[in-house]
Enzyme design. Structure first.
Site, PDB file in Angstrom:
ATOM      1  N   GLU A   1      77.169  95.257  76.318  1.00 46.56           N
ATOM      2  CA  GLU A   1      78.389  95.653  77.024  1.00 46.56           C
ATOM      3  C   GLU A   1      78.024  96.048  78.461  1.00 46.56           C
ATOM      4  O   GLU A   1      77.040  96.780  78.648  1.00 46.56           O
ATOM      5  CB  GLU A   1      79.053  96.840  76.322  1.00 46.56           C
ATOM      6  CG  GLU A   1      80.426  97.134  76.893  1.00 46.56           C
ATOM      7  CD  GLU A   1      81.146  98.307  76.209  1.00 46.56           C
ATOM      8  OE1 GLU A   1      82.237  98.664  76.664  1.00 46.56           O
ATOM      9  OE2 GLU A   1      80.610  98.851  75.235  1.00 46.56           O
TER      10      GLU A   1
ATOM     11  N   GLY B   1      74.722 106.190  77.661  1.00 46.53           N
ATOM     12  CA  GLY B   1      74.418 107.237  76.696  1.00 46.53           C
ATOM     13  C   GLY B   1      74.134 106.635  75.333  1.00 46.53           C
ATOM     14  O   GLY B   1      73.163 106.971  74.671  1.00 46.53           O
ATOM     15  N   ALA B   2      75.017 105.708  74.922  1.00 43.41           N
ATOM     16  CA  ALA B   2      74.869 105.095  73.607  1.00 43.41           C
ATOM     17  C   ALA B   2      75.796 103.896  73.529  1.00 43.41           C
ATOM     18  O   ALA B   2      76.670 103.725  74.372  1.00 43.41           O
ATOM     19  CB  ALA B   2      75.214 106.110  72.512  1.00 43.41           C
ATOM     20  N   MET B   3      75.623 103.073  72.486  1.00 38.82           N
ATOM     21  CA  MET B   3      76.398 101.842  72.372  1.00 38.82           C
ATOM     22  C   MET B   3      76.801 101.603  70.925  1.00 38.82           C
ATOM     23  O   MET B   3      75.973 101.675  70.029  1.00 38.82           O
ATOM     24  CB  MET B   3      75.546 100.667  72.893  1.00 38.82           C
ATOM     25  CG  MET B   3      76.225  99.334  72.843  1.00 38.82           C
ATOM     26  SD  MET B   3      77.710  99.300  73.886  1.00 38.82           S
ATOM     27  CE  MET B   3      78.743  98.206  72.921  1.00 38.82           C
TER      28      MET B   3
ATOM     29  N   HIS C   1      81.558 109.883  68.833  1.00 38.83           N
ATOM     30  CA  HIS C   1      82.197 108.880  69.700  1.00 38.83           C
ATOM     31  C   HIS C   1      81.825 107.457  69.264  1.00 38.83           C
ATOM     32  O   HIS C   1      82.706 106.611  69.048  1.00 38.83           O
ATOM     33  CB  HIS C   1      81.761 109.123  71.148  1.00 38.83           C
ATOM     34  CG  HIS C   1      82.349 108.169  72.139  1.00 38.83           C
ATOM     35  ND1 HIS C   1      83.473 108.469  72.870  1.00 38.83           N
ATOM     36  CD2 HIS C   1      81.986 106.914  72.516  1.00 38.83           C
ATOM     37  CE1 HIS C   1      83.768 107.435  73.658  1.00 38.83           C
ATOM     38  NE2 HIS C   1      82.873 106.484  73.457  1.00 38.83           N
ATOM     39  N   GLU C   2      80.531 107.188  69.110  1.00 41.75           N
ATOM     40  CA  GLU C   2      80.115 105.813  68.781  1.00 41.75           C
ATOM     41  C   GLU C   2      80.555 105.431  67.370  1.00 41.75           C
ATOM     42  O   GLU C   2      80.950 104.296  67.128  1.00 41.75           O
ATOM     43  CB  GLU C   2      78.595 105.654  68.939  1.00 41.75           C
ATOM     44  CG  GLU C   2      78.053 106.026  70.314  1.00 41.75           C
ATOM     45  CD  GLU C   2      78.754 105.351  71.492  1.00 41.75           C
ATOM     46  OE1 GLU C   2      79.296 104.244  71.338  1.00 41.75           O
ATOM     47  OE2 GLU C   2      78.762 105.954  72.587  1.00 41.75           O
TER      48      GLU C   2
ATOM     49  N   HIS D   1      84.210 104.476  67.325  1.00 41.46           N
ATOM     50  CA  HIS D   1      84.461 103.139  67.877  1.00 41.46           C
ATOM     51  C   HIS D   1      84.541 102.078  66.776  1.00 41.46           C
ATOM     52  O   HIS D   1      85.072 100.994  67.016  1.00 41.46           O
ATOM     53  CB  HIS D   1      83.344 102.739  68.838  1.00 41.46           C
ATOM     54  CG  HIS D   1      83.625 103.044  70.274  1.00 41.46           C
ATOM     55  ND1 HIS D   1      84.826 102.748  70.890  1.00 41.46           N
ATOM     56  CD2 HIS D   1      82.826 103.579  71.246  1.00 41.46           C
ATOM     57  CE1 HIS D   1      84.754 103.098  72.168  1.00 41.46           C
ATOM     58  NE2 HIS D   1      83.563 103.614  72.409  1.00 41.46           N
TER      59      HIS D   1
ATOM     60  N   GLU E   1      88.045 103.192  75.250  1.00 40.44           N
ATOM     61  CA  GLU E   1      87.254 104.352  75.667  1.00 40.44           C
ATOM     62  C   GLU E   1      88.088 105.618  75.826  1.00 40.44           C
ATOM     63  O   GLU E   1      87.672 106.693  75.412  1.00 40.44           O
ATOM     64  CB  GLU E   1      86.482 104.046  76.951  1.00 40.44           C
ATOM     65  CG  GLU E   1      85.396 102.993  76.777  1.00 40.44           C
ATOM     66  CD  GLU E   1      84.342 103.342  75.729  1.00 40.44           C
ATOM     67  OE1 GLU E   1      84.273 104.508  75.287  1.00 40.44           O
ATOM     68  OE2 GLU E   1      83.582 102.436  75.343  1.00 40.44           O
TER      69      GLU E   1
END
EC number: 3.4.11.14
Length: 883
Positions: free
Chosen positions: A125, A265-267, A301-302, A305, A324
Site C-alpha cells: 500500500e 506504523g503497520a499494514m 486498528h490493523e 481493517h 482509514e
C-alpha cells in the site's frame, strides 16, 4: 525522469479489464528474485478491443504469455512505468502469464519486496505492488490469490503469505516451498509475503460462532519475550469487534510479523499483518506506557481493517478515508473502552490540534477526500486519518450508538467484497436511520477547519437563553470560497451552583423541539442561525461542543470567569480540560505580546489557583489531572499568531511552566512522593494514570533547576523499576544543559545500547530538546554508530524529532533549515517516502518573519533543484513554495 503527473478524482474511470484469479510464484534468491504471475483476465465489456495497461516500476521483464502463447517484443509496449498489451483475445476471459526479475536486496525504498535485517518482507500500500510484478495496481481490481514461495531452507525457514497454508515441502538444492491460498477477493495492496528466520508466539481465539483461530506473532528469536502484550491486544481487539460491531474473524489463521525497517506504523494485509517492530515489541524495561497504549491501539486498528478496509475496500485512493477514517474511529473507541474515555478523547483532540489544524491551514491543506495527488503516499495524512475519524464520529453523535451500528450493518450488507466510495458509507448511515444529513457531505469535499463563533444572550423576563452561531471556513489552496457545512454541537447549560440545568425545549428556525435531559445536539447547518432555550430560570454558563462534537475552531463570548467556572464544575470532563486550555492559550498569547514589547512577565494568580484546585481534586482521574495541568504546546500558540514567533513563544511557555512549578511546588512534591511504587509493572489504567501524574509533576519540579529537585529526579531515575518512570526522570533531567544531563544521557545509552528501540528514544529525547544550539548536537548524532539513515524509525527519531523543537528548527540563523535541507536531498536518494515526510516541516514557512522566510525558501529552492528529485518530495516542496 518523466515530469510528475497529477491524478484527479474527477477523471476516475472503471477498468477495462477485471482480474478474477491471481496465482503468484516467488523464487527467492540472494542476488535476484524471480516472480511469476498467472492471471485470469476478463474484459468489463465482452468483445472489448481496449488495450490492457499494467503498472510496473523497477522490474526486469523476462516473458509475457497470453493463453499460453509467448509474446514477441513487437506484441507489447514497455516503458519505465507501464507494460501495454494492445491486442488481446476478445472472448469472455483469458489467461495472462508474466515473469519478472527483481532485486529486493537493493530496494532501500522499503516498498514492494525488500530485505529487512536479512528477512524478505513486503509493503504494497498504496502503489508498491507494481515494484513486484506488472499488474493493474489500483484498489478496485479485486481478485482471489494463491501464492507459492520458495527459498533457501537454512536462510528462510519460515515462508508466509496471505490466507491458509495449503501445502509445504522440501525441494532440491537445500530449498523448500510453501503454498498459500486466500479464499477472499482482495486488491493487490493487501498482498503480503514474509520469509526469514523467525519464531512465533502462538495462541488461539475462539470466535462467537465457535471457530478456533490460530494466532501467531512472528519475530526474531531474541524478541519473542516482548510479544506478550501484542498478543493480549490482538485477543482483546477480536473480542471487542464481536461485542461492539458483531464482526467476527473470517479465516482459521491470523499472523502478525514484526520488522525493524518499515516506512509506516503497520499494514493490514489480509491475515498477514506486517508491523513496525516498535508497535509490537514491549517489556516493562524497554517500553513506556505510551508504547503499550500505542501497541494496543495499532494492533486493534490493523485487526479492525479486516472488515473496514479488506472485506470492503476503496474504489480508488481518493477514498482512502473510507477505510482509514472509519478504522481510526474504531481504534479510538476500542482504546477508550480499554482505558479512560475522557483521557483518550483529550489525547486524540490534542493530536488533531497540534498536527491536523496546521495542515488544514497550510499549503498542503486537502479535503478528507482529496481532489488530486501526484504521489498517493503523500496523502496518508492526519487529515485523511484523524479528521476522517472525526467525520465518522459525527455520524455516531447524530445517530447515537444504536443508529450508528444499524448504519454499519447496512454498509456490510450492501458492500461486502466490493470496492466503494465515501458516498456509499454516507448512504448506508442515512438509509439505515432514515436520517436527514443536509449538507454533511461537505466534510468530504472541503478543506480547511471551520471557525464557529458563538454569541449568547439571556432574557430574564422571558426566561429564555439564546445561542447565535456563525460558521466560516477559511480559503485553502484551490478552494477560495466555501459552503457552510453540517456541524453537530453538543450543548449543556450550567446553573450558578455548577449543576446541569434540565432542558425542556429549544426553538429554532420556526420550530420548537422538545428535549429531556441535561444536554442536547444542535444541528448547525447554515452560515448563521440562532437557537433559543426556554424555561431557563437564571443566566446559565453554556458548555459548548461537549466531547469535542465537531472538528472546528471555536470562538465564544465566554468570559475568563465563565471559563474558570467550567474548569471547576462542568460535568463534561472533556470541557473541563478544554476550559483550562482556552484560559492557558489566552494567557500565553497575552504574555507573548508583553515579551515582544519587552514588558515584565507576570502570571495571573487566578490561573495558578485554578490549576492548583484541579491538582488537589481527589475525585478526578489522575491521568486527567496530568492532562489538565499540561500547558498547550508551542505550536498551538504559534498557530494563533498572525506572524509566528518561536523565540517569544518558547520563552513564555518556559516562564509559565517555571512560575507554576514555583507556586505549586509543595503540591507537586506531594504528588511525586505519594504516587511512587516499587511493585512490578502493570499495564492498566489506574497504574498508568498514577505514573502519568507523578511524572508530569516531576518534570515541572525539575524545570526549576533547583539542586534538591535535580537530586529528586536523579533518585527517580536510579530507583525506577520500569522504562516509563526511568525515561520520564531522564527527560526531566535533560531539560537543563550541563554535566548532569551529559552524564545521565551517557549512562542511559550504556545501559540500553543493544536495544535499538530504546536507543531510538534516546535519539528522540536529544533531538527534540530545546537547549540552545541543539542543531550541533544533532549533527554529531548523525555520525553515532547506532544511527542509520536507511532506517525510518531512526530518521523519525533524530531528524523528525529535531523539526519538533520550534526554537531550534526555526533558529534565526537558518542553521536548522540548512540541516534539514541537506538531509532531505540525501534521504530522497534512499527512501522518497521518508524524505517527503521530513520536507513537510518546511510547508508553513510563510508563517514566520521575513528573515526566516528567506532562509526556509532558499532551502526549498535548493531541494527543488536537486538532480533526480522524487515525485514524493517534488509534490510537497513545490506546493510549499507555491503557497
Amino acid at each position: 525522469m518523466d515530469a510528475p503527473k497529477e491524478i484527479f478524482l474527477k477523471n476516475y474511470t472503471k477498468p477495462d479489464y477485471y482480474f478474477e484469479t491471481v496465482d503468484l510464484s516467488f523464487s527467492l534468491g540472494e542476488e535476484k528474485t524471480i516472480v511469476s504471475s498467472k492471471i485470469k483476465v476478463s474484459p468489463r465489456v465482452k468483445g472489448s478491443s481496449a488495450a490492457l495497461v499494467l503498472d510496473g516500476h523497477d522490474l526486469k521483464l523476462l516473458s509475457v504469455k497470453v493463453e499460453g502463447k509467448l509474446l514477441k517484443e513487437g506484441d507489447y509496449q514497455l516503458d519505465s512505468r507501464h507494460l501495454t498489451l494492445p491486442s488481446l483475445p476478445a472472448e469472455e476471459s483469458f489467461v495472462l502469464e508474466i515473469d519478472t526479475e527483481i532485486y529486493p536486496h537493493k530496494n532501500t525504498s522499503l516498498e514492494g519486496l525488500y530485505k529487512s535485517s536479512g528477512n524478505f518482507c513486503t509493503q504494497c500500500e498504496a502503489e508498491g505492488f507494481r515494484k513486484i510484478t506488472f499488474y493493474q495496481d489500483r484498489p478496485d481490481i479485486m481478485a482471489k490469490y494463491t501464492c507459492r514461495v520458495e527459498g533457501d531452507k537454512t536462510l528462510y525457514p519460515v515462508l508466509l503469505s496471505n490466507g491458509n497454508l495449503i501445502s509445504q515441502g522440501d525441494i532440491e538444492g537445500g530449498r523448500h516451498y510453501a503454498l498459500w491460498e486466500d479464499p477472499f477477493k482482495k486488491p493487490c495492496y493487501l498482498f503480503a509475503l514474509v520469509a526469514g528466520q523467525l519464531v512465533s508466539r502462538d495462541d488461539t481465539f475462539t470466535t462467537r460462532s465457535g471457530r478456533q483461530v490460530s494466532l501467531k506473532i512472528w519475530t526474531p528469536a531474541e524478541d519473542l519475550p516482548k510479544t506478550a502484550h501484542a498478543m493480549y491486544s490482538l485477543k482483546a481487539a477480536m473480542k471487542w469487534d464481536e461485542d461492539v460491531f458483531g464482526l467476527e474473524y473470517d479465516l482459521d489463521l491470523f499472523n502478525i510479523v514484526a520488522v525493524p525497517d518499515f516506512n509506516m506504523g503497520a499494514m493490514e494485509n489480509k491475515s498477514l499483518n506486517i508491523f513496525n517492530s516498535k508497535l509490537v515489541l514491549a517489556s516493562p524495561e524497554t517500553a513506556t506506557d505510551a508504547d503499550y497504549a500505542a501497541i494496543l491501539g495499532v494492533i486493534g486498528h490493523e485487526y479492525f481493517h479486516n472488515w473496514t478496509g479488506n472485506r470492503v475496500t476503496c474504489r480508488d485512493w481518493f477514498q482512502l478515508s473510507l477505510k482509514e477514517g472509519l478504522t481510526v474511529f474504531r481504534d479510538q473507541e476500542f482504546s477508550s473502552d480499554m482505558g479512560s474515555r475522557t483521557v483518550k478523547r483529550i489525547a486524540d483532540v490534542s493530536k488533531l490540534r497540534i498536527y491536523q489544524f496546521p495542515q488544514d491551514a497550510g499549503p498542503m491543506a486537502h479535503p478528507v477526500r482529496p481532489h488530486s495527488y501526484i504521489k498517493m503516499d503523500n496523502f496518508y495524512t492526519v487529515t485523511v486519518y484523524e479528521k476522517g475519524a472525526e467525520v465518522v464520529r459525527m455520524y455516531k453523535t447524530l445517530l447515537g450508538t444504536q443508529g450508528f451500528r444499524k448504519g454499519i450493518d447496512l454498509y456490510f450488507e450492501r458492500h461486502d467484497e466490493q470496492a466503494v466510495t465515501c458516498e456509499d458509507f454516507f448512504a448506508a448511515m442515512r438509509d439505515a436511520n432514515n436520517a436527514d444529513f443536509a449538507n454533511f457531505l461537505q466534510w468530504y469535499s472541503q478543506a480547511g477547519t471551520p471557525v464557529v463563533k458563538v454569541v449568547s444572550s439571556y432574557n430574564a423576563d422571558a426566561r429564555t437563553f439564546s445561542l447565535k452561531f456563525s460558521q466560516e471556513i477559511p480559503p485553502t489552496p484551490g478552494q477560495p470560497t466555501k459552503e457552510p457545512t453540517f456541524i453537530p454541537v453538543v450543548v449543556g447549560l450550567l446553573d450558578s451552583s455548577g449543576k446541569d440545568i434540565t432542558l425542556s425545549s429549544v426553538h429554532h428556525d420556526g420550530t420548537v423541539q422538545t428535549i429531556s435531559g441535561s444536554s442536547t445536539i444542535l444541528r448547525v447547518t447554515k452560515k448563521e442561525e440562532e437557537f433559543v432555550f426556554s424555561d431557563i430560570p437564571e443566566r446559565p454558563v453554556p458548555s459548548l461542543f461537549r466531547g469535542f462534537s465537531a472538528p472546528v475552531r471555536v470562538e465564544t463570548d465566554l468570559s475568563n470567569d465563565d471559563l474558570f467556572f467550567l474548569l471547576a464544575h462542568d460535568s463534561d470532563e472533556f470541557n473541563r480540560w478544554e476550559a483550562g486550555q482556552v484560559l492557558a492559550r489566552k494567557l500565553m498569547l497575552n504574555l507573548v505580546s508583553d515579551f515582544q514589547q519587552n514588558k515584565p512577565l507576570a502570571l495571573n494568580p487566578k490561573f495558578v489557583q485554578g490549576l492548583g484546585s484541579v491538582l488537589s481534586d481527589s475525585s478526578l482521574d489522575k491521568e486527567f489531572i496530568a492532562k489538565a495541568i499540561t500547558l498547550p504546546g508551542e505550536g498551538e500558540i504559534m498557530d494563533m499568531m498572525a506572524v509566528a514567533d518561536p523565540d517569544a513563544v518558547h520563552a513564555v511557555r518556559k516562564f509559565v511552566r517555571k512560575q507554576l512549578a514555583s507556586e505549586l511546588k509543595e503540591e507537586l512534591l506531594k504528588i511525586v512522593e505519594n504516587n511512587r511504587s516499587t511493585e512490578a509493572y502493570v499495564f492498566d489504567h489506574s497504574n498508568m494514570a498514577r505514573r502519568a501524574l507523578k511524572n508530569t509533576a516531576l518534570a515541572y519540579l525539575a524545570s526549576l533547576e533547583d539542586p534538591a529537585y535535580m537530586e529528586l529526579a536523579l533518585n527517580e531515575y536510579k530507583m525506577a523499576t520500569n522504562l516509563t518512570d526511568q525515561f520520564a526522570a531522564l527527560a526531566a533531567l535533560s531539560q537543563n544543559p550541563g554535566k548532569t544531563r551529559d552524564d545521565i544521557l551517557a549512562d542511559f545509552y550504556n545501559k540500553w545500547q543493544d536495544d535499538y528501540l530504546v536507543v531510538n528514544k534516546w535519539f528522540l529525547l536529544q533531538s527534540t530538546s530545546d537547549i540552545p544550539g541543539n542543531v550541533e548536537n544533532v549533527k554529531k548524532l548523525l555520525d553515532h554508530p547506532a544511527f542509520d539513515l536507511r532506517n525510518p524509525n531512526k530518521v523519525y527519531s533524530l531528524i523528525g524529532g529535531f523539526c519538533g523543537s520550534p526554537v531550534n528548527f526555526h533558529a534565526k540563523d537558518g542553521s536548522g533549515y540548512k540541516f534539514l535541507g541537506d538531509i532531505v536531498v540525501q534521504l530522497d536518494k534512499l527512501n522518497p517516502q521518508v524524505a517527503s515526510r521530513m520536507v513537510s516541516a518546511f510547508s508553513r514557512w510563510k508563517r514566520y518573519d521575513e528573515t526566516r522566510q528567506g532562509l526556509a525558501k532558499a532551502q526549498l529552492e535548493m531541494i527543488m533543484s536537486a538532480n533526480g528529485l522524487s515525485e514524493n518530495v517534488f509534490e510537497i516542496a513545490s506546493k510549499s513554495l507555491a503557497a
